[in-house]
Design a protein around this motif. Structure first.
Motif, PDB file in Angstrom:
ATOM      1  N   PRO A 129      -1.084  26.510  -4.758  1.00  0.00           N
ATOM      2  CA  PRO A 129       0.110  27.015  -4.067  1.00  0.00           C
ATOM      3  C   PRO A 129       0.786  25.950  -3.205  1.00  0.00           C
ATOM      4  O   PRO A 129       2.013  25.896  -3.124  1.00  0.00           O
ATOM      5  N   HIS A 130      -0.018  25.093  -2.543  1.00  0.00           N
ATOM      6  CA  HIS A 130       0.545  24.028  -1.709  1.00  0.00           C
ATOM      7  C   HIS A 130       1.357  23.051  -2.564  1.00  0.00           C
ATOM      8  O   HIS A 130       2.457  22.639  -2.181  1.00  0.00           O
ATOM      9  N   ARG A 131       0.812  22.692  -3.710  1.00  0.00           N
ATOM     10  CA  ARG A 131       1.478  21.708  -4.568  1.00  0.00           C
ATOM     11  C   ARG A 131       2.749  22.280  -5.186  1.00  0.00           C
ATOM     12  O   ARG A 131       3.750  21.555  -5.322  1.00  0.00           O
ATOM     13  N   VAL A 132       2.711  23.552  -5.572  1.00  0.00           N
ATOM     14  CA  VAL A 132       3.905  24.180  -6.155  1.00  0.00           C
ATOM     15  C   VAL A 132       5.030  24.229  -5.130  1.00  0.00           C
ATOM     16  O   VAL A 132       6.185  23.882  -5.427  1.00  0.00           O
ATOM     17  N   LEU A 133       4.709  24.652  -3.923  1.00  0.00           N
ATOM     18  CA  LEU A 133       5.730  24.746  -2.875  1.00  0.00           C
ATOM     19  C   LEU A 133       6.301  23.366  -2.542  1.00  0.00           C
ATOM     20  O   LEU A 133       7.512  23.212  -2.376  1.00  0.00           O
ATOM     21  N   LEU A 134       5.436  22.362  -2.482  1.00  0.00           N
ATOM     22  CA  LEU A 134       5.909  21.005  -2.212  1.00  0.00           C
ATOM     23  C   LEU A 134       6.814  20.507  -3.338  1.00  0.00           C
ATOM     24  O   LEU A 134       7.831  19.855  -3.082  1.00  0.00           O
ATOM     25  N   CYS A 183       0.835  -1.209   0.000  1.00  0.00           N
ATOM     26  CA  CYS A 183       0.000   0.000   0.000  1.00  0.00           C
ATOM     27  C   CYS A 183       0.867   1.256   0.000  1.00  0.00           C
ATOM     28  O   CYS A 183       1.871   1.330   0.713  1.00  0.00           O
ATOM     29  N   GLY A 184       0.448   2.254  -0.764  1.00  0.00           N
ATOM     30  CA  GLY A 184       1.149   3.536  -0.778  1.00  0.00           C
ATOM     31  C   GLY A 184       0.527   4.571   0.125  1.00  0.00           C
ATOM     32  O   GLY A 184       0.947   5.726   0.140  1.00  0.00           O
ATOM     33  N   VAL A 236      -4.191  14.436 -13.769  1.00  0.00           N
ATOM     34  CA  VAL A 236      -4.588  14.804 -12.415  1.00  0.00           C
ATOM     35  C   VAL A 236      -3.387  15.298 -11.628  1.00  0.00           C
ATOM     36  O   VAL A 236      -3.475  16.209 -10.808  1.00  0.00           O
ATOM     37  N   GLY A 237      -2.233  14.684 -11.881  1.00  0.00           N
ATOM     38  CA  GLY A 237      -1.020  15.044 -11.152  1.00  0.00           C
ATOM     39  C   GLY A 237      -0.701  14.029 -10.070  1.00  0.00           C
ATOM     40  O   GLY A 237      -1.441  13.063  -9.853  1.00  0.00           O
ATOM     41  N   ASP A 238       0.370  14.252  -9.384  1.00  0.00           N
ATOM     42  CA  ASP A 238       0.849  13.317  -8.365  1.00  0.00           C
ATOM     43  C   ASP A 238      -0.067  13.344  -7.143  1.00  0.00           C
ATOM     44  O   ASP A 238      -0.090  14.319  -6.390  1.00  0.00           O
ATOM     45  N   MET A 239      -0.797  12.257  -6.933  1.00  0.00           N
ATOM     46  CA  MET A 239      -1.697  12.172  -5.783  1.00  0.00           C
ATOM     47  C   MET A 239      -1.098  11.334  -4.659  1.00  0.00           C
ATOM     48  O   MET A 239      -1.726  11.152  -3.618  1.00  0.00           O
ATOM     49  N   TRP A 240       0.098  10.795  -4.867  1.00  0.00           N
ATOM     50  CA  TRP A 240       0.710   9.934  -3.863  1.00  0.00           C
ATOM     51  C   TRP A 240       1.889  10.627  -3.186  1.00  0.00           C
ATOM     52  O   TRP A 240       1.969  10.668  -1.964  1.00  0.00           O
ATOM     53  N   GLY A 241       2.783  11.196  -3.953  1.00  0.00           N
ATOM     54  CA  GLY A 241       3.909  11.908  -3.363  1.00  0.00           C
ATOM     55  C   GLY A 241       3.482  13.150  -2.606  1.00  0.00           C
ATOM     56  O   GLY A 241       4.184  13.609  -1.702  1.00  0.00           O
ATOM     57  N   VAL A 291      10.364  19.104   3.225  1.00  0.00           N
ATOM     58  CA  VAL A 291       9.399  18.364   2.411  1.00  0.00           C
ATOM     59  C   VAL A 291       8.294  17.800   3.300  1.00  0.00           C
ATOM     60  O   VAL A 291       7.103  17.872   2.970  1.00  0.00           O
ATOM     61  N   GLN A 292       8.675  17.246   4.453  1.00  0.00           N
ATOM     62  CA  GLN A 292       7.695  16.649   5.354  1.00  0.00           C
ATOM     63  C   GLN A 292       6.710  17.678   5.896  1.00  0.00           C
ATOM     64  O   GLN A 292       5.515  17.419   5.998  1.00  0.00           O
ATOM     65  N   VAL A 293       7.223  18.849   6.249  1.00  0.00           N
ATOM     66  CA  VAL A 293       6.344  19.907   6.755  1.00  0.00           C
ATOM     67  C   VAL A 293       5.338  20.313   5.683  1.00  0.00           C
ATOM     68  O   VAL A 293       4.128  20.410   5.932  1.00  0.00           O
ATOM     69  N   GLN A 294       5.830  20.547   4.461  1.00  0.00           N
ATOM     70  CA  GLN A 294       4.930  20.983   3.400  1.00  0.00           C
ATOM     71  C   GLN A 294       3.996  19.862   2.964  1.00  0.00           C
ATOM     72  O   GLN A 294       2.844  20.105   2.593  1.00  0.00           O
TER      73      GLN A 294
END
Length: 436
Positions: A420-425, A208-209, A266-271, A390-393
């Motif tokens: 904005p959340h996804r760009v920063l991550l 599982c991811g 859709v983009g990265d929904m797991w990372g 990375v973990q915080v974002q």
């Protein structure tokens, strides 16, 4: 589907396995929360029995509960090999089942194993996840003719709560499939009920991811253009003329029209961790170490080019090894032995998140005075500063995804709020990769 959110009476870290509800003597039942997860809800004025707390796969840090290593010593003591990231095992494989591959999410080996559990008499019944309209649920299957209904990946909350009562009441042996935390809950149950342990004759582990909220499916359906009364969501619609990771999501609207969207759009929904259960950030079992057999996707460059998909397999008992070996020898399986390092590499991103950054997530939780579940100390590592960012974002992105979908369950509005959340991550993640 979603009820008002209330404090979890058992644990703040829940994946909905339902073991606590089964042990609660009617004081707790599983119910939907506002974020689209199945969680325990107190339904009685009586006190919740202590057995409910000890059944949880995410026990409190000070609880005297067996971890994955201790449970493996009990249930896999006869395994001939050990690798720190794989656990106890017999052999590792990569391949597919030609007969089941086209109708499955990856290589079809889970369906093949389920079928053999029944036809070989390993169990009289299998408790597995099947489709239920727009949702999914566990169902008891006692005939190999019904096995095909178990094919496909399900990124949707389900609960095992009925399984434990079935074990007590059902005649014959029963097998069960589940992700790592569900498998752990089953093993804990076996230790607490030794008189019923042998009735659970086989456990299939699904790699599982991270567990997704029901909101994840709602978002994908809206993104694909289906209406709110959609049914039959399919998360891994293959394109055999493309690559294994070039799959689509589809759902059927109330007028019978099918809508689909490529997940690449859709983009990265797991990372990103979007729509993920918080408990998954404290899971250290990447490869379902407590199952009789572990099955997942072969996310490796050499196998990714085949759009029909392949499975990675870890056999952990002599019985599961026999299933694979027999299938190979009689030509039913196109499977080959693989180096254990390949299996680990196929889940590289999951190990990087779950193991390499766990100590930082624990420290962060303690900083904000949040409870931390018990974890295996041997997996903890020092977290580099960029990975910590990375973990915080990632946590901010995960939290924002659940909050924003509750606020406005519309894919277009959601994407705008999450941008904005996804760009920063993405920036932090690229910097971290560069540093590594």
């Amino acid at each position: 589907m979603k009820s008002a959110k209330s404090p979890n009476p058992i644990s703040p870290y829940c994946t909905g396995c339902g073991a606590c509800a089964a042990a609660s003597e009617g004081t707790v039942q599983m119910d939907w929360d506002a974020e689209g997860f199945l969680v325990p809800r107190k339904i009685s004025s009586r006190e919740i029995p202590l057995a409910s707390f000890s059944a949880c796969p995410f026990p409190k840090a000070n609880a005297q509960a067996p971890d994955e290593d201790a449970l493996a010593e009990l249930f896999l003591k006869d395994s001939s090999r050990f690798e720190p990231k794989i656990g106890r095992f017999e052999n590792t494989y990569i391949g597919h089942s030609p007969r089941h591959r086209k109708t499955s999410s990856s290589g079809g080996l889970a369906t093949y194993v389920f079928e053999n559990i029944l036809t070989r008499g390993i169990a009289d019944h299998i408790f597995v996840v099947t489709q239920d309209g727009a949702a999914f649920k566990y169902r008891l299957i006692s005939s190999s003719n019904d096995i095909e209904t178990t094919s496909k990946t399900r990124y949707f909350p389900v609960t095992l709560s009925d399984f434990f009562s079935l074990v007590r009441s059902l005649d014959g042996k029963i097998a069960v499939s589940g992700v790592a935390c569900f498998v752990k809950a089953v093993r804990i149950y076996q230790t607490q009920h030794p008189e019923q342990s042998d009735k659970i004759s086989f456990v299939v582990g699904i790699i599982c991811g991270g567990l997704k909220s029901a909101s994840f499916t709602e978002y994908l359906a809206d993104k694909a253009g289906a209406d709110k009364d959609f049914t039959h969501p399919q998360y891994r619609v293959k394109d055999e003329h493309s690559t294994a990771n070039d799959y689509a999501f589809s759902a059927i609207s109330s007028n019978g029209e099918e809508h689909a969207i490529k997940m690449a759009k859709v983009g990265d929904m797991w990372g990103t961790g979007m729509f993920k259960a918080k408990a998954c950030d404290f899971c250290t079992d990447v490869l379902t170490e407590l199952a009789d057999i572990s099955l997942g996707d072969a996310w490796l460059p050499v196998f990714r080019e085949d759009g029909l998909g392949h499975n990675v397999v870890v056999t952990r008992t002599k019985v599961s090894e026999s299933i694979l070996r027999t299938g190979i020898s009689n030509g039913e399986l196109h499977v080959q032995l693989a180096d254990p390092a390949e299996i680990i590499s196929s889940q590289r991103a999951s190990f990087a998140h779950r193991w390499d950054a766990l100590s930082f997530r624990m420290a962060l939780a303690k900083l904000f005075r949040h409870p931390v579940p018990a974890v295996r100390r041997r997996v903890l590592k020092r977290t580099p500063i960029l990975q910590a960012l990375v973990q915080v974002q990632r946590e901010r992105t995960r939290y924002a995804s659940l909050k924003n979908w509750r606020h406005s369950p519309n894919a277009r509005s959601f994407d705008r709020r999450m941008f904005p959340h996804r760009v920063l991550l993405k920036i932090f993640t690229k910097l971290n990769h560069w540093a590594r």
